[in-house]
Design an enzyme around this catalytic site. Structure first.
Site, PDB file in Angstrom:
ATOM      1  N   LYS A 160     -27.735   9.686 -17.001  1.00 46.36           N
ATOM      2  CA  LYS A 160     -28.497   8.770 -17.863  1.00 46.36           C
ATOM      3  C   LYS A 160     -29.977   8.784 -17.487  1.00 46.36           C
ATOM      4  O   LYS A 160     -30.821   8.403 -18.261  1.00 46.36           O
ATOM      5  CB  LYS A 160     -28.004   7.326 -17.669  1.00 46.36           C
ATOM      6  CG  LYS A 160     -26.675   7.022 -18.338  1.00 46.36           C
ATOM      7  CD  LYS A 160     -26.470   5.520 -18.554  1.00 46.36           C
ATOM      8  CE  LYS A 160     -26.569   4.603 -17.348  1.00 46.36           C
ATOM      9  NZ  LYS A 160     -25.863   4.886 -16.140  1.00 46.36           N
TER      10      LYS A 160
ATOM     11  N   ASP B 153     -18.707   6.356  -8.615  1.00 49.13           N
ATOM     12  CA  ASP B 153     -17.871   6.428  -7.423  1.00 49.13           C
ATOM     13  C   ASP B 153     -18.101   7.779  -6.743  1.00 49.13           C
ATOM     14  O   ASP B 153     -18.653   8.677  -7.330  1.00 49.13           O
ATOM     15  CB  ASP B 153     -16.440   6.402  -7.971  1.00 49.13           C
ATOM     16  CG  ASP B 153     -15.478   5.857  -6.978  1.00 49.13           C
ATOM     17  OD1 ASP B 153     -14.519   5.244  -7.431  1.00 49.13           O
ATOM     18  OD2 ASP B 153     -15.671   6.083  -5.792  1.00 49.13           O
TER      19      ASP B 153
ATOM     20  N   LYS C   4     -19.600   1.404  -8.122  1.00 48.09           N
ATOM     21  CA  LYS C   4     -18.957   1.655  -9.416  1.00 48.09           C
ATOM     22  C   LYS C   4     -20.002   1.818 -10.518  1.00 48.09           C
ATOM     23  O   LYS C   4     -21.052   1.182 -10.479  1.00 48.09           O
ATOM     24  CB  LYS C   4     -18.058   0.464  -9.741  1.00 48.09           C
ATOM     25  CG  LYS C   4     -17.267   0.601 -11.023  1.00 48.09           C
ATOM     26  CD  LYS C   4     -16.425  -0.628 -11.226  1.00 48.09           C
ATOM     27  CE  LYS C   4     -15.762  -0.627 -12.592  1.00 48.09           C
ATOM     28  NZ  LYS C   4     -16.710  -0.578 -13.698  1.00 48.09           N
TER      29      LYS C   4
ATOM     30  N   LYS D 278     -26.695  -0.105  -9.890  1.00 48.76           N
ATOM     31  CA  LYS D 278     -27.306   0.699  -8.819  1.00 48.76           C
ATOM     32  C   LYS D 278     -28.754   1.047  -9.145  1.00 48.76           C
ATOM     33  O   LYS D 278     -29.628   0.933  -8.297  1.00 48.76           O
ATOM     34  CB  LYS D 278     -26.528   2.008  -8.604  1.00 48.76           C
ATOM     35  CG  LYS D 278     -25.176   1.823  -7.969  1.00 48.76           C
ATOM     36  CD  LYS D 278     -24.507   3.146  -7.698  1.00 48.76           C
ATOM     37  CE  LYS D 278     -24.215   3.941  -8.972  1.00 48.76           C
ATOM     38  NZ  LYS D 278     -23.244   3.292  -9.866  1.00 48.76           N
TER      39      LYS D 278
END
Ligand code: SF4
Lengths: 265, 369
Positions: free
Chosen positions: A43, A129, A12, A17
């Site tokens: 980003k 996702d 998510k 991550k």
């Protein structure tokens, strides 16, 4: 020589991550492996902590400016202990198709990059996702062979993780393990470990919530580089070793939503 | 790093269309367009005139969002069932490529007997030859052409792109279409020159099937010269080598030569029907060696690929099928530029030479004289 490991980390949005990916990359580099990290999030912060806080130009930024990228060193930058860093970048929110961007950038990279072939580990830090074809392009295009799912013990991240498992089985990709990035909710390790078992996989790391990760990140460094002797650095090292050694990937079986709710209740 | 080159404003055939034409030259029997029902509609229909079937997976809004994998698998199987083709092509479109459809996966799943040439292409390339290249790469992968032919084609493509950028339809941001000079006036001038005993070179430098009509100009000029008893003043060049090119392209050269057989002698073969971008060099050498003293040249097909140095001192009559080619040719110094309108639709699906307007005008005028 070990065969090349090419992994993708899904989970998510906002679950951590990028910091997990960059700390694992740093830990593997510490062990002497050749590592490349490919950030696919608009980003573009997968690599920033490996580059002392510096932002690198993204492949899509260059393509948007009408440049023909021909040389690897226009988009591949060397960071901490030689980790090769690449950022895919992305379109403005609400414009175009980020998924398509990943497809184009990955194909470009594959075409120009020689050093990709020489890596022991390539980590794809994939955004959010699995939501569209573009986001699974690294897998579909044969660039990724194993996936990890990152989650915490809360319902929403688990829901996303479960969804990702559905996606993975659809595209015939094995799951090598579940990583828990703790948000300090109650019974967290148990919940995630149970989830992992029920989908047929296992919990490969439990990363406790520690302020030091944030602090290092703010300064523009990985934990491994700035706080290498902390416990959390050791957690990343263990995870890195696990990843390099892992050979038991499975076809994940996603859970029914009802079961998922029960788990987190 | 280099900046991308100028972007062309006027409409041109897209890479998708270029891929379709290449599949046809590879003797594909059915091509599936994986995308919107209306994609490349006009060319798809034209190609059907040429004996290849073009079908579409007709992706709609739902398909864009949710993908069209199943439809493609379905269509592949339907195509096999209905047409039992010996060779199939699948061509991507903007839509299917943007959403990341994997043609290969669908082809594997459909599991057909016939070889399938997959072309992952969309229309967003400035050089539409990209579509040709992708189709050739895939044909190489499935073993339909060999590496040598692939490399030859690749070289020709680069040359074709260069010609278009330097002197052709990709040379300016916007080119005004034009119908060129009046055919009657130019035909008159040609006859006048023949009567004066001037010597002329007739150069057929045509692109593939367009040669079916441009060859008629060679025929007409020959007839007229014969009627005036000056046939020895004309030499004929043509890019009609039957040993070069993709399967269908060689067949065209054979058909045309067979049709010309008794009526006209080709003095110099200047390459194959796919060599129009490079034939100019040979033309130059030939002229320098043997035909320096000729007074005029009638050039049909792709006149802008013949270097001007080769033609120095000659009066030039050029016939093209591109209304946007008129201004660039005039700029190069071609005195008379003519356009054969609608040439393409008339030359698809034929196996014989087709009458050209300029050819007809020449004949008519000669009769009236
Ligand atoms: S935009 Fe692309 S996909 Fe759509 S009709 Fe045009 S060429 Fe086809």
């Amino acid at each position: 020589m070990n065969p090349q490991k090419r992994i993708a980390i899904y989970g998510k949005g906002g679950i951590g991550k990028s910091s997990t990916a960059s700390n694992v990359a740093a830990a593997c580099a510490d062990e002497g492996y050749n590592v490349m990290i490919i950030g696919c999030d608009p980003k573009s912060d997968s690599s920033i902590t490996l580059l002392g806080g510096k932002r690198i130009p993204t492949i899509l930024d260059l393509l948007r400016d009408g440049m023909e990228i021909e040389e690897e060193d226009e988009v591949v930058f060397e960071g901490y202990k030689g980790v090769k860093c690449v950022e895919v970048g992305g379109p403005e929110p609400g414009i175009g198709c980020a998924g398509r961007g990943i497809i184009v950038a990955i194909q470009k990279l594959k075409k120009i990059s020689q050093s990709m072939k020489e890596m022991d580990l390539i980590i794809y830090d994939v955004p959010g996702d699995i939501v569209c074809g573009g986001f699974v392009a690294p897998i579909r295009k044969g660039l990724v062979s194993e996936a990890y799912v990152l989650t915490s013990g809360e319902y929403m991240p688990l829901y996303a993780a479960n969804n990702i498992c559905k996606g993975l089985s659809r595209i015939n990709t094995k799951l090598s393990g579940v990583i828990c990035n703790s948000r300090s909710v109650s019974r967290e390790e148990k919940i995630v470990s149970k989830f992992a078992n029920e989908i047929g996989s296992e919990l490969v790391a439990f990363i406790p919530k520690e302020q030091i990760v944030q602090d290092c990140e703010r300064d523009g460094y990985s934990v491994l580089e700035k706080a290498g002797d902390t416990d959390i650095a050791e957690v990343y090292r263990t995870l890195a070793r696990n990843i390099m050694a892992s050979d038991c990937a499975v076809d994940p079986r996603a859970l029914e939503d009802e079961r998922l709710r029960e788990l987190t209740r | 790093m280099q900046q991308k080159n100028l972007s062309i404003m006027h409409p041109r055939p897209s890479s998708i269309v270029a891929a379709l034409y290449t599949l046809r030259d590879l003797n594909v029997e059915v091509a599936i367009l994986h995308g919107p029902p209306g994609c490349s509609f006009k060319h798809a229909r034209l190609l059907e005139e040429d004996g290849i079937r073009v079908v579409t997976t007709a992706l709609d809004e739902n398909g864009f969002v949710f993908g069209g994998h199943d439809r493609l698998v379905d269509m592949l199987q339907k195509v096999e069932e209905r047409f039992s083709p010996k060779r199939i092509g699948v061509v991507g479109t903007c839509v299917s490529m943007i959403i990341g459809e994997e043609l290969h996966e669908a082809v594997m799943e459909a599991n057909l007997d016939a070889p399938v040439i997959e072309v992952e292409v969309h229309a967003g390339y400035n050089d539409n030859t990209k579509g040709v290249l992708f189709a050739l790469e895939s044909a190489l992968d499935v073993g339909i052409i060999d590496r040598q032919e692939f490399e030859r084609q690749q070289h020709l493509l680069n040359e074709a792109t260069n010609v278009e950028k330097k002197y052709g339809a990709a040379s300016k941001e916007y080119l005004e279409p034009s119908r060129g000079d009046v055919k009657y006036t130019v035909a008159k001038r040609v006859i006048e020159m023949l009567k004066e005993g001037k010597k002329g070179i007739c150069i057929l430098n045509a692109k593939k099937e367009t040669a079916y009509m441009f060859a008629d100009i060679t025929l007409a000029l020959q007839e007229v010269a014969e009627n005036l008893g000056v046939e020895d003043n004309i030499v004929n060049f043509a890019n009609l080598d039957t040993e070069l090119g993709l399967p269908r392209v060689r067949q065209h050269a054979e058909h045309i030569l067979a049709d010309m057989d008794d009526n006209v002698k080709i003095d110099e073969i200047i390459g194959g029907l796919d060599e129009y971008p490079i034939a100019g060099q040979q033309v130059r050498q030939l002229i320098e060696a043997k035909y320096r003293d000729f007074d005029f040249a009638v050039i049909s097909g792709v006149p802008h690929a013949i270097p001007m140095e080769a033609l120095e001192g000659m009066e030039l009559i050029s016939i093209t099928n591109g209304p946007r080619q008129v201004h660039p040719l005039k700029d190069m110094g071609h005195e008379h530029v003519l356009v054969e309108i609608d040439l393409h639709p008339k030359t698809l699906g034929v196996t014989n030479i087709v009458e050209s307007e300029f050819g007809a005008t020449l004949r008519q005028l000669a009769r009236e004289e």
